[in-house]
Design an enzyme around this catalytic site. Structure first.
Site, short mmCIF file in Angstrom:
data_model
loop_
_atom_site.label_atom_id
_atom_site.label_comp_id
_atom_site.label_asym_id
_atom_site.label_seq_id
_atom_site.Cartn_x
_atom_site.Cartn_y
_atom_site.Cartn_z
N LYS A 53 -30.39 -14.06 -75.82
CA LYS A 53 -29.47 -12.92 -75.69
C LYS A 53 -28.02 -13.40 -75.75
CE LYS A 53 -32.98 -10.29 -73.26
NZ LYS A 53 -33.58 -9.84 -72.01
N GLN A 97 -32.19 -9.98 -65.91
CA GLN A 97 -33.42 -10.46 -66.55
C GLN A 97 -34.60 -10.30 -65.58
OE1 GLN A 97 -33.73 -11.53 -69.79
NE2 GLN A 97 -35.92 -11.53 -69.36
N ASP A 120 -29.88 -1.95 -70.81
CA ASP A 120 -31.33 -2.16 -70.95
C ASP A 120 -32.08 -0.83 -70.89
OD1 ASP A 120 -32.46 -4.58 -71.55
OD2 ASP A 120 -32.38 -5.37 -69.50
#
Ligand code: NAD
Length: 299
Positions: A53, A97, A120
């Site tokens: 990422k 994460q 997200d």
């Protein structure tokens, strides 16, 4: 006849090629898009995902801010860090994460991210918005799958779609997004009896179970579109999906490979969402200083 390959790498490259222009347009307005990335613990898989990422950010002109915590971090410490990122005008997206260690309440952490920076798409507001079809940030993996499906030129409206896997981050949002496109959607999961009875009816089969070899040739309808979200590392080190690729490709009309299918799209959609967030802030469409979602006026 062998299925045509849906090439995620190629599509991801094409989309990322367009990101540069958007970054330059933002720069003329004095905005550098920024993504805050929070990594807890030292799981090798999470480290690889986060490194990918951060690399994608660099390549696209998005500034990334990594923040690492030890595996025994207290939940309050995480919440304090997110509260600071929420107020920081340099951050347009905040990513935590997953998975998080057991002492941390995942929902509380995800809900503490201000909706306008929830790139997200895991905050309850964005999950709910998905149900009614107007999410600000669609979750990255299903969003990527949707764009991959579009490249086939086949309209999903009215098609029988079977989604295998019902997780909050892939299966459920995938099913909602395809329902929004007027597909007839069936969701299967680990407790589904006779999986093949469902999959054989699928015009479009999306598999996200994390079980190598789960989908065999006889479970797939002739001419189906098969999207394999699974990523599994075999004992010999090979990375495979959930679909028995070599035999299923002889039956399907379109199929995604693993690797090189859904994977590259997930990271690309994260950058897409971060750019979109920066553009929303620049256009005054986001609310700053951030407010809890229940105080955000209807748009
Ligand atoms: P998860 O473990 O949270 O959920 C798995 C789902 O599959 C559950 O709903 C479970 O009930 C279902 N399932 C498990 N075994 C099954 C079986 N035998 N039959 C039917 N359903 C079954 O996993 P997840 O986070 O949704 O991820 C699923 C897979 O997708 C994993 O391999 C993961 O690595 C991969 N993944 C890939 C990407 C990508 O970018 N390509 C992104 C996220 C996840």
């Amino acid at each position: 006849m062998s299925a045509r390959i849906i090439d995620g790498k190629h599509l991801a490259r094409r989309l990322r090629g367009r990101f540069r222009e958007r970054v330059m347009a933002l720069a003329t307005r004095g905005v550098v898009p920024g993504l805050a990335v929070i990594l807890v613990g030292d799981s090798p898989a999470s480290q690889v995902y986060v490194a990918n990422k951060v690399k994608a950010c660099e390549e696209s002109g998005v500034r990334s801010f990594m923040h690492r915590f030890p595996a025994d971090v207290a939940e309050t410490e995480l919440l304090d860090r997110i509260a600071a990122f929420n107020l920081d005008a340099a951050m347009h997206g905040i990513l935590v994460q997953l998975p998080l260690p057991p002492q941390v309440d995942v929902r509380r952490v995800l809900e503490s991210i201000v909706v306008d920076k929830d790139v997200d798409g895991f905050h309850l507001y964005n999950v709910g918005a998905l149900v009614v079809g107007n999410s600000i940030f669609p979750p990255c993996t299903p969003y990527g799958v949707q764009l991959l499906l579009e490249t086939t030129g086949i309209d999903v409206a009215g098609k029988n779609v079977v989604v295998v896997g019902a997780s909050n981050i892939v299966g459920k949002p995938m099913a909602l997004m395809l329902l929004q496109k007027e597909a007839t959607v069936t969701i299967c999961h680990a407790k589904t009896r006779d999986l093949a009875r469902h999959t054989i009816d699928a015009d479009i089969l999306v598999v996200a179970a994390g079980k190598p070899g789960l989908i065999k040739e006889e479970m797939v309808k002739e001419g189906a579109i098969v999207i394999d979200v699974g990523i599994n590392r075999l004992p010999d080190g090979r990375i495979v999906g959930d679909v028995d690729f070599d035999v299923v490709r002889e039956r399907a009309s379109w199929i995604t490979p693993v690797p090189g299918g859904v994977g590259p799209m997930t990271v690309t959609m994260l950058i897409e969402n971060t750019l979109r967030s920066a553009e929303r802030f620049a256009n005054g469409e986001a609310f700053h200083p951030p407010q809890p979602f229940w105080q955000v006026p209807a748009r």
